[in-house]
Structure formats: C-alpha cells, structure tokens
Design a protein around this motif. Structure first.
Motif, PDB file in Angstrom:
ATOM      1  N   LEU A  85       0.735  -1.165  -0.106  1.00 60.20           N
ATOM      2  CA  LEU A  85      -0.204   0.020  -0.120  1.00 60.20           C
ATOM      3  C   LEU A  85       0.919   1.436  -0.321  1.00 60.20           C
ATOM      4  CD1 LEU A  85      -2.740   1.158   0.016  1.00 60.20           C
ATOM      5  CD2 LEU A  85      -2.621   1.295   3.140  1.00 60.20           C
ATOM      6  N   ILE A  86       1.907   1.193   0.725  1.00 55.09           N
ATOM      7  CA  ILE A  86       3.361   2.096   1.077  1.00 55.09           C
ATOM      8  C   ILE A  86       3.518   2.442  -0.320  1.00 55.09           C
ATOM      9  CG2 ILE A  86       4.833   3.420   2.045  1.00 55.09           C
ATOM     10  CD1 ILE A  86       4.297   1.424   4.624  1.00 55.09           C
ATOM     11  N   THR A  87       3.645   1.102  -1.429  1.00 57.04           N
ATOM     12  CA  THR A  87       4.391   0.968  -2.261  1.00 57.04           C
ATOM     13  C   THR A  87       3.784   1.982  -3.771  1.00 57.04           C
ATOM     14  OG1 THR A  87       5.492  -0.414  -2.537  1.00 57.04           O
ATOM     15  CG2 THR A  87       5.609   0.238  -4.196  1.00 57.04           C
ATOM     16  N   ALA A  88       2.231   1.326  -3.507  1.00 57.99           N
ATOM     17  CA  ALA A  88       1.173   1.823  -4.766  1.00 57.99           C
ATOM     18  C   ALA A  88       1.383   3.255  -4.063  1.00 57.99           C
ATOM     19  CB  ALA A  88       0.001   1.205  -4.100  1.00 57.99           C
ATOM     20  N   LEU A  89       1.377   4.235  -3.117  1.00 57.99           N
ATOM     21  CA  LEU A  89       0.593   5.766  -2.832  1.00 57.99           C
ATOM     22  C   LEU A  89       1.908   6.914  -2.781  1.00 57.99           C
ATOM     23  CD1 LEU A  89      -1.679   4.702   0.048  1.00 57.99           C
ATOM     24  CD2 LEU A  89      -2.420   5.141  -2.120  1.00 57.99           C
ATOM     25  N   SER A  90       3.315   5.959  -3.221  1.00 57.63           N
ATOM     26  CA  SER A  90       4.961   6.340  -3.008  1.00 57.63           C
ATOM     27  C   SER A  90       4.590   7.968  -3.590  1.00 57.63           C
ATOM     28  CB  SER A  90       5.429   6.208  -3.612  1.00 57.63           C
ATOM     29  OG  SER A  90       5.914   4.640  -2.937  1.00 57.63           O
ATOM     30  N   PRO A  91       4.759   9.180  -3.252  1.00 55.08           N
ATOM     31  CA  PRO A  91       5.088  10.117  -3.966  1.00 55.08           C
ATOM     32  C   PRO A  91       6.588  10.787  -4.310  1.00 55.08           C
ATOM     33  CG  PRO A  91       4.895  10.607  -1.588  1.00 55.08           C
ATOM     34  CD  PRO A  91       4.946   8.941  -1.643  1.00 55.08           C
ATOM     35  N   ASN A  92       7.214  10.024  -3.635  1.00 53.02           N
ATOM     36  CA  ASN A  92       8.830  10.017  -4.125  1.00 53.02           C
ATOM     37  C   ASN A  92       9.514   9.011  -4.030  1.00 53.02           C
ATOM     38  OD1 ASN A  92       9.253  10.395  -1.107  1.00 53.02           O
ATOM     39  ND2 ASN A  92       8.460  12.569  -1.017  1.00 53.02           N
ATOM     40  N   VAL A  93      10.337   8.953  -4.928  1.00 53.61           N
ATOM     41  CA  VAL A  93      11.650   7.229  -4.334  1.00 53.61           C
ATOM     42  C   VAL A  93      11.388   7.210  -3.251  1.00 53.61           C
ATOM     43  CG1 VAL A  93      13.790   8.657  -5.044  1.00 53.61           C
ATOM     44  CG2 VAL A  93      12.852   6.161  -6.170  1.00 53.61           C
ATOM     45  N   GLY A  94      11.853   7.809  -2.465  1.00 58.18           N
ATOM     46  CA  GLY A  94      12.162   7.757  -0.984  1.00 58.18           C
ATOM     47  C   GLY A  94      11.515   6.915  -0.353  1.00 58.18           C
ATOM     48  N   VAL A  95       9.971   6.937  -0.146  1.00 60.51           N
ATOM     49  CA  VAL A  95       8.649   6.284  -0.096  1.00 60.51           C
ATOM     50  C   VAL A  95       8.687   5.311  -0.582  1.00 60.51           C
ATOM     51  CG1 VAL A  95       6.602   6.562   0.106  1.00 60.51           C
ATOM     52  CG2 VAL A  95       7.555   8.851   1.003  1.00 60.51           C
ATOM     53  N   LEU A  96       9.211   5.129  -2.153  1.00 57.72           N
ATOM     54  CA  LEU A  96       8.998   4.310  -2.410  1.00 57.72           C
ATOM     55  C   LEU A  96      10.358   3.120  -1.519  1.00 57.72           C
ATOM     56  CD1 LEU A  96       8.125   2.221  -5.019  1.00 57.72           C
ATOM     57  CD2 LEU A  96      10.205   3.546  -5.796  1.00 57.72           C
ATOM     58  N   LEU A  97      11.550   3.440  -1.817  1.00 59.70           N
ATOM     59  CA  LEU A  97      12.599   2.466  -1.318  1.00 59.70           C
ATOM     60  C   LEU A  97      12.363   1.980   0.216  1.00 59.70           C
ATOM     61  CD1 LEU A  97      15.505   2.316  -1.732  1.00 59.70           C
ATOM     62  CD2 LEU A  97      15.912   3.679  -0.147  1.00 59.70           C
ATOM     63  N   TRP A 100       8.674  -0.573  -0.436  1.00 62.34           N
ATOM     64  CA  TRP A 100       8.825  -1.588  -0.799  1.00 62.34           C
ATOM     65  C   TRP A 100       9.328  -2.659  -0.690  1.00 62.34           C
ATOM     66  CZ3 TRP A 100      12.528  -3.033  -5.441  1.00 62.34           C
ATOM     67  CH2 TRP A 100      11.614  -3.888  -6.428  1.00 62.34           C
ATOM     68  N   SER A 101      10.464  -2.092  -0.806  1.00 58.47           N
ATOM     69  CA  SER A 101      12.501  -2.206  -0.288  1.00 58.47           C
ATOM     70  C   SER A 101      12.590  -2.963   0.830  1.00 58.47           C
ATOM     71  CB  SER A 101      13.798  -1.808  -0.249  1.00 58.47           C
ATOM     72  OG  SER A 101      13.829  -1.215  -2.128  1.00 58.47           O
ATOM     73  N   PHE A 102      11.718  -2.198   1.489  1.00 61.05           N
ATOM     74  CA  PHE A 102      12.322  -2.573   3.383  1.00 61.05           C
ATOM     75  C   PHE A 102      11.269  -3.358   3.915  1.00 61.05           C
ATOM     76  CE2 PHE A 102      15.674   0.347   2.857  1.00 61.05           C
ATOM     77  CZ  PHE A 102      16.699  -0.544   3.107  1.00 61.05           C
ATOM     78  N   VAL A 103       9.947  -2.494   4.334  1.00 64.11           N
ATOM     79  CA  VAL A 103       8.685  -3.126   4.309  1.00 64.11           C
ATOM     80  C   VAL A 103       7.831  -4.745   4.168  1.00 64.11           C
ATOM     81  CG1 VAL A 103       6.310  -2.594   5.312  1.00 64.11           C
ATOM     82  CG2 VAL A 103       7.759  -0.922   5.317  1.00 64.11           C
ATOM     83  N   GLU A 104       8.251  -4.364   2.454  1.00 65.97           N
ATOM     84  CA  GLU A 104       7.768  -5.206   1.885  1.00 65.97           C
ATOM     85  C   GLU A 104       8.809  -6.928   2.028  1.00 65.97           C
ATOM     86  OE1 GLU A 104       5.703  -6.038  -2.145  1.00 65.97           O
ATOM     87  OE2 GLU A 104       5.502  -3.598  -2.384  1.00 65.97           O
ATOM     88  N   GLY A 105       9.894  -6.344   2.183  1.00 63.80           N
ATOM     89  CA  GLY A 105      10.633  -7.438   1.877  1.00 63.80           C
ATOM     90  C   GLY A 105      10.475  -8.109   3.261  1.00 63.80           C
TER      91      GLY A 105
END
Length: 547
Positions: A85-97, A100-105
């Motif tokens: 959900l955080i990845t889907a709503l990411s406003p920038n690459v920092g939030v994506l990182l 996706w990379s850490f919470v999903e990982g």
C-alpha cells in the motif's frame, strides 16, 4: 487433493511474492517518470529489496519456529500488504524505497519460509508431493507472467495498480483464508532468538548477494565501474571491489557457522542448526534450487532484452510472447507432482533438465533480427515444461529431508537458495551477455575495412569499459551525436545489431550449459519416490548416487 483451500491460499501468497520483482523490472521507465526520479534510483530500490530478502530469510524462518508458522505467516502478510500500500501511494522514490524495499521485503522473509513449512504440515504423502509441485509451478509461472501482467497494467493503467491489488489479495487471505490453514502445535517453551547469529547471517548473506548484484556495474574482476566513497573510487590492487565484498561475506558466513556450533555446544538454541547442511538430500535439493533459479533468472534477464530492445516490442507484447513458458510450466509442474509417488525425484528432475536444455538450444538457434520462426515459441514452451518438471520436485525433496519440527529452518534455507540463485543468474548471464556484446562489437568494427583506422580506434576506446544493451532508436541517436558520415554510421549500427544477436545467443548458450551442469548435481537427489510416506529426518544415503 482434499484440502484445496489451503493450497489455494498458500499458492496465492507464493504468486504475489514472486510477481513483485518482475513487475517492478518491466515498470522502471514509468516509475521513473511518475516519481520524477532516475533509473539508478529505482535500480537501488530493486537491489535493496533483493538484499533484504537474502539477508533476513533465515531470521524470518526462525521466528516461525518461535511464535508459530501460521501466526508469522499472517503477520508477514500484514507487513507485506502494508508495504504494498505504501508503494502504491508513493509520492517519491524515498517512500518507494522504504515501502517496497524494506517493509515489503521484511514481510516477504516472514511469509516465504512459512509457506514451505505450512505446506509440509498440511499435506502428507502423495498430496504433499502434488502441493509442492503446484507451489513450484506457481512460483515459476509468476516469474514468467510478471512481464505480461506488469506490461498490461502499466500500459493500460499505472504501475501503482499492481501494488494496490497485492494489498487487496493480502487482505482477502487474512480475512477469509488464514483460519483454514492447520499449524503444528506451538512450542511449549518460548525460544530466545540467537541475535548474534541473526546479525552474522544477515551480514554474510547480504555481502555475498550485494557483491553478486553489483558485478554487472562494477565488474566481476576487472573494474568496469567502481565503488565510490567520498569521491574516491575503491579498486583494491587495481581490481573490482566485487570479489573482495563476496569474499568478506563468505568469511562472515564461516564465522556464523562457528558461532552456531558454539551455541550447540553450550546447549543454546542456534538460529540454524549446523547439522542440517550435512544431510545429502537437503544439500542436493538446495543445490538444485540455486541452479534452477539461476537458469530461470538468467534466461528472464536475456529474453526480454531480445524482445524489447532488438525486436522493439513493448512490455505487454513481451509478456504475451513469453506466455508459452507460464502455460507449459504449470502443466508440467502438476504432472510432475502427480508422478512423485511413482517416479524418483532424480529421474523427473533430470528429464526436466534435458527438456530445458533442448528448449534453450532451440531459443539460441531461433534468435534473429526479425523473429519469424515458430521454433522460438515451441522452444519457450519446452523451456517452461523443463523448469516445471524441475521445480515440481525440489520443495518436497528439501522438506522431506527433515522432520516437521525443523521445517521452518529448511524453509529459510530454501528461500535463501532461491534468492542466491536468482542473483547469480542475473549477474552471470548478464555478464556473459554484456561481455559478448562488447567483444563482438569491437571485433566487427576492427574487421570492417570501410571504417577508417582512426575511427575504429576511437570507437573501441570509447566503449572500452563496456557496450550498453540499448534499442535501435537509442543506438541511432548515439551514433548521430558522434557525427559520423552516413555510410560509416550505417556500418557501425549494423555491427552493433550483429553483436547484439551474437551476445544474446551466447547468453542463452551459457544458460544451457548451466542446465547440463545441473544434470550432474541432480545425482544427489533421491533415487526412489518420496510421495508415498511421511517426511523423515534424512532419507537413507542409499537413495542417492550419480547414476
């Protein structure tokens, strides 16, 4: 199969875990544009996700032993869904990182070992063999279907929809399916986490995988780039930093092994019992997991490059083109699972590897500047069928090597082997492809007498650190910027196109050679069927042998 609801739930979770990375890979350009970032920044997120998966898989497995596999499976899904959900709503690459990379990982390292352990708990005998076959086929099909799903959704809607949909799937599993999964009785006494072991395993596995992943950027031995710290390029003894990083990881893993042995001598619970890796059947299964995921990842690195950069297909058309892999893989995985109570895993895996080899040779022979031969599609189906037969056996081989109480530990090792194999495949097959592209382009240019000698040398010097794999329009733009006369520019473009085809053929050939090598290692798999009885603590060594 009696308990179909459980395999449906576990299979859905498996598919989501595998789908994630492939979708991100085909969506890079849209993610870059949407988040106003750069390709290296998105690649950093992909690398970080792979590192988290590899580094913490053993710790995630141990938590399943400590708190219950179903509970950790549910918690992991919740964490994973939050990250999606955080990845889907990411406003920038920092939030994506972060998302996706850490919470999903971190969610994935809880879920993946639990899937293997819960499958072993919920099924027995022939049904267990079939269940692991289905999970193997689903995992492979997820890798193959990722480009199709990602390409369609990215083209028609946005990459964010995929991650939002993952959140919906996770919620559906947690609300409607989690209670139907049977779990082993919880431990009577709560174990303490081996924190030192967890840190050592994470550091060691992380360094090894990080080194492998960066080999394509920094070079495996000779530097093609460099680790840069504070503006200073790190090239020890004039070599790439990669072998030193990998060696450091191996040293840390050796220290981890010694620490775990010390824990056992002191009657403490280790993160991973060292005696597991002394089981021949388990070692054979894990080796084959590394080999099969290496071949899959390497092939799925090369094939989209051919379809997209050489043939000019978009992500959706690329996914449609490789659809025969997914279909054949699922069919072969189901068939392989059904044969498990009558045919030995060694024989089924070797048959699968032979089919896989034939498929890869067919792919190599049919790669051309304009794809017109039906051999390519037939070879894709053979590739999928071969992988399907192989992966249909490995989960059951690995989990049947120990008693159920140790299934989480083995599930963690299985997940780590899959991550290692995927990283090796992308790095090694990618290195073969890019090295072949560079050497082929240089040879073609130097052999063309119509190109002046000084221009030849300029082209070779300008690409001394490697030739990038780019599309025809990008190549034309690059040559145009160089200001070459029209006839020389055309010759250079032709030489580059020829080098691309030969490099792709070389990469697929390398994958086929790994399949042949895997045929030898398949001799360590059990020589009698495993689908007729309970899992046991290490089947007798008489079941094995290279014959």
């Amino acid at each position: 199969m009696k308990n179909r609801a459980t395999i449906l739930i576990l299979g859905s979770a498996q598919f989501v875990m595998v789908l994630d990375t492939t979708v991100m890979n085909v969506s890079i350009s849209q993610v870059v544009a949407d988040l106003d970032t750069t390709v290296p920044a998105v690649q950093l997120a992909i690398t970080a996700y792979a590192l988290v998966m590899a580094a913490f898989m053993l710790t995630g497995a141990k938590l399943g032993d400590m708190y219950g596999r179903r509970r950790i499976f549910a918690i992991g899904l919740g964490v994973y869904g939050t990250g999606s959900l955080i990845t889907a709503l990411s406003p920038n690459v920092g939030v994506l990182l972060g998302g996706w990379s850490f919470v999903e990982g971190f969610g994935a390292v809880l879920v993946i070992p639990a899937i293997a352990a819960l499958t072993a708990t919920n099924y027995e005998g022939k049904e267990r063999a079939l269940a692991f076959g289905l999970l193997g086929g689903i995992a492979g099909a997820g890798v193959a279907a990722g480009p199709l799903i990602g390409g369609f959704v990215t083209s028609a809607l946005t990459w964010r929809v995929v991650f939002a949909a993952e959140t919906v799937v996770v919620i559906a599993i947690l609300v409607f399916g989690i209670r139907s999964i049977k779990d082993s009785p919880p431990p009577t006494t709560r174990e303490k986490l081996d924190v030192v072991g967890a840190v050592l395993s994470a550091l060691g596995l992380g360094l090894v995988v990080f080194g492998i992943l960066k080999s394509s950027q920094w070079g495996l031995i000779t530097p093609t780039g460099a680790l840069t710290i504070g503006g200073t390029e790190i090239t020890p003894f004039g070599l790439s930093a990669v072998p030193f990083i990998i060696a450091a990881g191996v040293v840390v893993l050796l220290v981890f092994r010694r620490w775990e042995q010390r824990q056992m001598r002191m009657d403490r619970i280790p993160l991973l019992r060292p005696d597991l890796l002394r089981l021949p059947q388990l070692r054979g299964g894990l080796t084959m997991f590394v080999a099969s995921y290496l071949i899959m990842a390497g092939s799925f690195f090369a094939l989209p490059l051919y379809l997209q950069l050489v043939l000019g297909k978009d992500a959706l058309d690329t996914g449609i083109a490789i659809l025969p892999i997914s279909v054949a893989m699922i069919v072969a995985a189901i068939l392989g699972g059904r044969l498990a109570d009558r045919v030995a895993p060694r024989r089924i895996v070797r048959i699968g590897l032979a089919i896989l080899f034939v498929g890869l040779i067919g792919l190599m022979s049919s790669i051309s500047p304009s794809l017109a031969s039906p051999v390519f599609s037939v070879s894709l189906a053979l590739f999928g069928a071969g992988v399907g037969f192989v992966v249909s056996q490995l989960g059951n081989v690995v989990m049947s090597s120990v008693e159920r109480s140790r299934s989480s530990e083995v599930g963690g090792l299985q997940g780590a082997a899959q991550s290692l194999g995927s990283s090796l495949g992308t790095a090694l097959i990618g290195a073969v492809l890019l090295a072949g592209l560079t050497s082929g382009f240089h040879e073609n240019v130097l052999a063309d007498e119509s190109i002046p000698a000084d221009v030849q040398q300029q082209l070779v010097d300008a690409t001394d650190q490697g030739v990038a794999m780019i599309s025809k329009p990008q190549a034309e733009a690059t040559v145009s910027k160089a200001g070459l006369p029209p006839d020389e520019a055309t010759a250079v473009l032709n030489h580059y196109s020829e080098a691309q085809i030969e490099a792709l053929k070389r990469a697929v050939l390398a994958a086929s050679l790994f399949a042949l090598l895997a045929l030898w290692f398949a001799g360590d798999l059990p020589g009698v069927p495993l689908g007729t009885g309970e899992a046991g603590p290490g089947p007798a060594s008489g079941r094995r042998g290279r014959n």
